[in-house]
Design a protein around this motif. Structure first.
Motif, PDB file in Angstrom:
ATOM      1  N   THR A 169       0.833  -1.212   0.000  1.00 54.22           N
ATOM      2  CA  THR A 169       0.000   0.000   0.000  1.00 54.22           C
ATOM      3  C   THR A 169       0.868   1.263   0.000  1.00 54.22           C
ATOM      4  O   THR A 169       0.434   2.304  -0.489  1.00 54.22           O
ATOM      5  N   ASP A 170       2.108   1.164   0.552  1.00 54.47           N
ATOM      6  CA  ASP A 170       3.018   2.313   0.496  1.00 54.47           C
ATOM      7  C   ASP A 170       3.404   2.610  -0.953  1.00 54.47           C
ATOM      8  O   ASP A 170       3.577   3.769  -1.330  1.00 54.47           O
ATOM      9  N   ALA A 171       3.551   1.555  -1.748  1.00 56.67           N
ATOM     10  CA  ALA A 171       3.920   1.743  -3.154  1.00 56.67           C
ATOM     11  C   ALA A 171       2.730   2.178  -4.002  1.00 56.67           C
ATOM     12  O   ALA A 171       2.890   2.708  -5.103  1.00 56.67           O
ATOM     13  N   MET A 172       1.527   1.939  -3.494  1.00 56.64           N
ATOM     14  CA  MET A 172       0.325   2.309  -4.265  1.00 56.64           C
ATOM     15  C   MET A 172       0.078   3.810  -4.239  1.00 56.64           C
ATOM     16  O   MET A 172      -0.522   4.365  -5.153  1.00 56.64           O
ATOM     17  N   ARG A 173       0.530   4.450  -3.163  1.00 61.83           N
ATOM     18  CA  ARG A 173       0.236   5.873  -2.972  1.00 61.83           C
ATOM     19  C   ARG A 173       0.740   6.712  -4.147  1.00 61.83           C
ATOM     20  O   ARG A 173       1.886   6.588  -4.558  1.00 61.83           O
ATOM     21  N   GLY A 174      -0.123   7.541  -4.684  1.00 57.78           N
ATOM     22  CA  GLY A 174       0.282   8.445  -5.763  1.00 57.78           C
ATOM     23  C   GLY A 174       0.265   7.809  -7.143  1.00 57.78           C
ATOM     24  O   GLY A 174       0.448   8.481  -8.143  1.00 57.78           O
ATOM     25  N   LEU A 175       0.052   6.479  -7.201  1.00 51.28           N
ATOM     26  CA  LEU A 175       0.026   5.812  -8.506  1.00 51.28           C
ATOM     27  C   LEU A 175      -1.294   6.110  -9.219  1.00 51.28           C
ATOM     28  O   LEU A 175      -2.338   6.226  -8.593  1.00 51.28           O
ATOM     29  N   SER A 196      -7.463   1.689  -1.786  1.00 52.12           N
ATOM     30  CA  SER A 196      -7.528   1.795  -3.247  1.00 52.12           C
ATOM     31  C   SER A 196      -8.536   2.853  -3.666  1.00 52.12           C
ATOM     32  O   SER A 196      -9.549   3.065  -3.015  1.00 52.12           O
ATOM     33  N   GLU A 197      -8.203   3.520  -4.789  1.00 53.08           N
ATOM     34  CA  GLU A 197      -9.069   4.602  -5.263  1.00 53.08           C
ATOM     35  C   GLU A 197      -9.936   4.166  -6.445  1.00 53.08           C
ATOM     36  O   GLU A 197     -10.768   4.927  -6.917  1.00 53.08           O
TER      37      GLU A 197
END
Lengths: 243, 303
Positions: A169-175, A196-197
């Motif tokens: 989830t840290d790597a998901m941020r801003g993607l 998740s967005e």
């Protein structure tokens, strides 16, 4: 679903406690990424459900982690051995909902099904990003294989020994992604569900009796009624999940 | 030429093989694999008056030569069974079926049977008074002679179809329970349901199954089944449907020698979805090997 005899071509360690096994036989019933097979082992009453990593022609690739006596026995199996295997189990991922830029997130033993999924999405012309989450560097596998498919790959490790330090989830941020697909331990699925967005599909694990919908051993409640993880899942949509 | 026909409570079966309730759904998952009309009949998923989700997961644990389950009678309820499941079952199976019914009170048993009774496809009722995985019902009827007789009598009053009472092995004296069912008007008894068991996860130091206990089934329990069938056969005149750990044609013969008129196959369906078909195909070979011309002739022959 078909019960077939699969012959081991190779069975090798690719990371800590993690084995890649290539099997040969009639795997024509495997029709979607995210499906699984159920393997009969001598000396064990119930079969072992293992996710499909790749299925091409008559070659099936599975990747499994040694977690108990059954998977330990699998790890010791030599090329030439045969396993009776129920193939084509479960619903698998639906790629038609992915949008142009799907994000695939695999955690540990949840990484393998992402491989066939990435392959399919890329063949459908999608721009695929993959996050592979592990605890530590020596558990990491298949990074290069995903890159060879043409996916944009990010690795995370909890201890920071390789890649981004932290959780997937840290790597998901801003993607920027249009849809997500994931498989991994339940706490990870829950964290992805919450952060998740986009909408997405999550693959669940449960102790199974039969693996094909007969015993009701792996039932769960969803917003669309009771489902069997083995038959109506293992992939559920974000919208239907009740935690 | 071997003869596999048996007569169960007035209805002829082409062979004695019956998939046990809870291991075969409503048949149609298996009909994708083979023509299930080869079966003697099938006992469908245990049905209750109201829909039930059952127990929390994990519900399954593996054992040496067997497994534990604590599904807890998950089913869509009798009305949905009639409207959704039985039409699907009828589309793949043309013989009379065995309706497995469970309940939490005498009234629930009778009301469920009453609603199912008009379904033409139902040949027999199998009344489960022995589910070990639900609290406050099921097994509590099967562990007392008085309650077993009361449920049997109540169900007897609402159907003319044969009723077979499914008995629990988790009792001190299964013979007295079987006799109570016979006294209550049962046409047959089926035995054994699963044995109450538990397994513990060594890493978590907790029971594997969320319900803590589960029903033990699989080849490991066959000797218990054979012993109980043998004992009950000596005490009652009504036919016995035998089950418990059956996975081969030889097992079928063994249970029939002990006293079973027909034989249910349970856990084996889950590990080999072709198990019932394989056993049926293999029966003539096993019969010839042991000099059996007609299976009906060997029922209780071990006594």
């Amino acid at each position: 679903m078909k019960d077939v005899n699969l012959k081991i071509v190779s069975n090798k360690k690719i990371a800590e406690n993690t084995y890649e096994c290539v099997l040969l036989g009639d795997i024509s019933d495997i029709t979607a990424p995210g499906q699984f097979v159920n393997i009969k082992l001598d000396g064990f009453y119930l079969r072992r459900p293992i996710s499909v990593c790749d299925a091409v022609g008559d070659r099936l690739t599975i990747i499994y982690k040694v977690v108990g006596d059954g998977t330990e026995k699998m790890a010791n199996a030599k090329a030439g051995c045969e396993w009776m295997t129920l193939t084509g189990l479960g619903n698998g991922y639906d790629t038609s909902l992915s949008g142009e830029r799907p994000l695939l997130i695999g955690g540990g033993a949840g990484v393998p099904p992402m491989y066939m999924l990435a392959k399919k999405l890329i063949s459908e012309g999608k721009s695929v990003s993959v996050i592979l989450g592990f605890n530590t560097a020596k558990e990491v596998f298949y990074k290069e294989e995903f890159e060879a498919l043409g996916a944009d790959v990010t690795v995370t490790t909890v201890d920071g020994s390789v890649g981004i330090k932290g959780f997937v989830t840290d790597a998901m941020r801003g993607l920027d992604y249009t849809y997500f697909y994931t498989c991994g331990p339940e706490p990870m699925l829950r964290a992805i569900y919450n952060s998740s967005e986009s909408s997405g599909q999550l693959s669940f694990e449960e102790r199974m009796g039969c693996g094909f919908g007969a015993c009701m051993g792996c039932s769960c409640k969803t917003k669309y009624g009771n489902k069997r993880i083995c038959r109506d899942g293992p992939v559920l949509t974000k919208e239907e999940i009740i935690w | 030429m071997t003869n596999t026909k048996v007569n169960l409570c007035g209805i002829e079966l082409s062979n004695p093989i019956i998939p046990a309730s809870g291991t075969f759904g409503f048949g149609y998952e298996f009909a994708e694999l083979y023509d299930i009309n080869v079966l003697g009949t099938l006992s469908f998923k245990g049905t209750t008056l109201e829909p039930r989700f059952g127990n929390p997961t994990p519900r399954i644990a593996e054992c040496a030569s067997g497994m534990l389950n604590a599904v807890g009678l998950q089913n869509p309820g009798v009305d949905k069974v009639i409207s959704d499941e039985l039409p699907k079952l009828r589309s793949v199976f043309s013989k009379p079926v065995m309706a497995n019914v469970s309940g939490f009170g005498v009234d629930e048993y009778t009301e469920t049977v009453r609603r199912l009774d008009t379904e033409e496809c139902i040949g027999w009722f199998e009344i489960n008074i022995s589910c070990p995985n639900v609290h406050g019902g099921g097994m509590s009827f099967g562990t007392s002679c008085e309650m077993a007789e009361r449920v049997t009598r109540a169900v007897r009053d609402v159907t003319k179809k044969p009723i077979i009472i499914k008995l629990s092995p988790n009792v001190t004296d299964i013979v007295s329970i079987a006799k109570a069912c016979e006294a209550g008007g049962a046409d047959g008894v089926s035995l054994i349901n699963t044995l109450l068991g538990m397994r513990i996860d060594l890493k978590k130091r907790k029971p594997i199954i969320a319900n803590k206990t589960g029903g033990f089934s699989g080849p490991a329990i066959k000797p218990v089944a054979v012993r109980m069938i043998y004992q009950v056969w000596e005490a009652v005149k009504i036919p016995i449907v035998g089950m418990g750990g059956v996975s081969t044609a030889e097992d079928v013969i063994e249970l029939m020698l002990a006293g079973a008129t027909a034989v249910e196959v349970g856990a084996e369906n889950l590990v080999n979805p072709y198990a019932c078909r394989d056993i049926i195909l293999d029966l003539p070979r096993a019969m010839e090997k042991y000099g059996i011309e007609s299976l009906a002739d060997i029922v209780g022959a071990a006594h």
